[in-house]
Each structure stands twice: as structure tokens, then as C-alpha cells.
Motif scaffolding. Structure first.
Motif, PDB file in Angstrom:
ATOM      1  N   GLY A   9       0.814  -1.226   0.000  1.00 35.23           N
ATOM      2  CA  GLY A   9       0.000   0.000   0.000  1.00 35.23           C
ATOM      3  C   GLY A   9       0.840   1.265   0.000  1.00 35.23           C
ATOM      4  O   GLY A   9       0.428   2.325   0.471  1.00 35.23           O
ATOM      5  N   HIS A  10       2.050   1.151  -0.552  1.00 36.80           N
ATOM      6  CA  HIS A  10       2.957   2.307  -0.622  1.00 36.80           C
ATOM      7  C   HIS A  10       3.591   2.288  -2.009  1.00 36.80           C
ATOM      8  O   HIS A  10       4.087   1.243  -2.459  1.00 36.80           O
ATOM      9  N   HIS A  11       3.563   3.412  -2.695  1.00 35.34           N
ATOM     10  CA  HIS A  11       3.847   3.408  -4.125  1.00 35.34           C
ATOM     11  C   HIS A  11       4.980   4.362  -4.516  1.00 35.34           C
ATOM     12  O   HIS A  11       4.991   5.511  -4.071  1.00 35.34           O
TER      13      HIS A  11
ATOM     14  N   TRP B 226       8.992   8.404  -1.660  1.00 35.86           N
ATOM     15  CA  TRP B 226       8.683   9.408  -0.645  1.00 35.86           C
ATOM     16  C   TRP B 226       7.233   9.188  -0.261  1.00 35.86           C
ATOM     17  O   TRP B 226       6.525   8.407  -0.906  1.00 35.86           O
ATOM     18  N   SER B 227       6.812   9.823   0.813  1.00 36.03           N
ATOM     19  CA  SER B 227       5.444   9.627   1.290  1.00 36.03           C
ATOM     20  C   SER B 227       4.616  10.857   0.955  1.00 36.03           C
ATOM     21  O   SER B 227       4.838  11.939   1.509  1.00 36.03           O
ATOM     22  N   HIS B 228       3.672  10.662   0.041  1.00 40.73           N
ATOM     23  CA  HIS B 228       2.859  11.787  -0.432  1.00 40.73           C
ATOM     24  C   HIS B 228       2.108  12.430   0.729  1.00 40.73           C
ATOM     25  O   HIS B 228       1.990  13.657   0.790  1.00 40.73           O
ATOM     26  N   SER B 229       1.598  11.567   1.615  1.00 41.86           N
ATOM     27  CA  SER B 229       0.712  12.053   2.686  1.00 41.86           C
ATOM     28  C   SER B 229       1.415  13.020   3.645  1.00 41.86           C
ATOM     29  O   SER B 229       0.759  13.853   4.258  1.00 41.86           O
TER      30      SER B 229
HETATM   31  C1  LIG Z   1      -5.256   5.543   0.352  1.00 43.62           C
HETATM   32  C2  LIG Z   1      -3.869   5.064   0.113  1.00 43.62           C
HETATM   33  O1  LIG Z   1      -3.515   4.045   0.997  1.00 43.62           O
HETATM   34  C3  LIG Z   1      -2.877   6.177   0.298  1.00 43.62           C
HETATM   35  O2  LIG Z   1      -3.194   7.267  -0.501  1.00 43.62           O
HETATM   36  C4  LIG Z   1      -1.445   5.716   0.058  1.00 43.62           C
HETATM   37  C5  LIG Z   1      -1.232   5.051  -1.279  1.00 43.62           C
HETATM   38  N1  LIG Z   1       0.179   4.959  -1.576  1.00 43.62           N
HETATM   39  C6  LIG Z   1       1.059   5.855  -1.114  1.00 43.62           C
HETATM   40  N2  LIG Z   1       2.307   5.852  -1.521  1.00 43.62           N
HETATM   41  C7  LIG Z   1       3.191   6.770  -1.117  1.00 43.62           C
HETATM   42  N3  LIG Z   1       4.441   6.726  -1.564  1.00 43.62           N
HETATM   43  N4  LIG Z   1       2.816   7.734  -0.268  1.00 43.62           N
HETATM   44  C8  LIG Z   1       1.577   7.816   0.228  1.00 43.62           C
HETATM   45  O3  LIG Z   1       1.309   8.720   1.022  1.00 43.62           O
HETATM   46  C9  LIG Z   1       0.646   6.842  -0.179  1.00 43.62           C
HETATM   47  N5  LIG Z   1      -0.580   6.820   0.257  1.00 43.62           N
END
Ligand SMILES: C[C@H](O)[C@H](O)[C@H]1CNC2=NC(N)=NC(=O)C2=N1
Length: 113
Positions: free
Chosen positions: A72-74, A89-92
Motif C-alpha cells: 500500500g505504498h507506491h 517518498w510519502s505523499h501524505s
Molecule cells: C489511500 C492510500 O492508501 C494512500 O493514498 C497511500 C497510497 N500509496 C502511497 N504511496 C506513497 N508513496 N505515499 C503515500 O502517502 C501513499 N498513500
């Protein structure tokens, strides 16, 4: 395979703590081929992998897509002839979470199997 790559991603939500300088100093030596970069004020981890052709680079990108979905991390992935550039990196949190270091280690493991 490193100890870091044995970890799983933990939930990373808006407001989760970014990796601080002390933690980054401890984690970076565990992924020595990765560079710490900054894009638009956002810290990221980046590594370029070399392949013999486009199809091999694409196959690696597809394997990486599978583990990204599972965790769940992309990542960002740029596939070109003979190379794939991976950025974590972490988008959130607009920066680096421990998850990004874990995923960088897991990315390395794809090629050491
Ligand atoms: C809803 C979903 O789990 C989130 O938006 C996840 C998806 N994959 C993600 N991947 C990355 N790299 N950063 C994130 O903050 C992130 N959020």
C-alpha cells in the motif's frame, strides 16, 4: 537481504512523523546505493538500476508494482531503455517516512533474489 527489508509498511497518514536527521543517518547506510534528493522542497530517496534492455527494466518495474500494491505504498518509476529510476517518498506527509526506507530496501531485494 537486509533487516530493513524484512519490515512492513505501517499506516502513514497526514501528520505522521517524518524521519528526522538522526534516524536518516541510521537508516541510509542500510540502503547505501540510494541518494537522498530534494524535489520541490520534498525529501525523497532515489536509485537508478541498470538493465540489459527495455523489456528487463519494464519487468523489474512490474515486479516493483506488485510489492507496492501489497504494501500500500507506491514509488515513482521512470522506465527507459536499459534503466529504471525509482523514487520513494510519502505523499501524505510530503517527505520521508520510515516506510520509504523499508520500501527502498525491498526494491533492492528484488534484484538480489
Ligand atoms: C489511500 C492510500 O492508501 C494512500 O493514498 C497511500 C497510497 N500509496 C502511497 N504511496 C506513497 N508513496 N505515499 C503515500 O502517502 C501513499 N498513500
Amino acid at each position: 537481504m537486509t533487516a530493513l527489508s524484512q519490515n512492513s509498511c505501517e499506516a502513514c497518514r497526514i501528520g505522521a512523523p517524518k524521519v528526522d536527521e538522526a534516524e536518516a543517518k541510521e537508516l541510509l547506510p542500510q540502503i547505501p546505493d540510494w541518494s537522498l534528493i530534494e524535489v520541490d522542497g520534498i525529501q525523497q530517496l532515489q536509485r537508478q538500476y541498470k538493465f540489459k534492455n527495455f523489456v528487463s527494466a519494464m519487468a523489474f518495474a512490474n515486479q516493483l508494482a506488485e510489492i507496492a500494491e501489497a504494501e500500500g505504498h507506491h514509488p515513482g518509476i521512470l522506465v527507459e531503455w536499459g534503466k529504471a529510476t525509482v523514487t520513494w517518498w510519502s505523499h501524505s506527509i510530503k517527505g520521508l517516512h520510515r516506510n520509504d526506507f523499508v520500501m527502498a530496501a525491498k526494491t533492492d531485494d528484488l534484484l538480489s533474489k
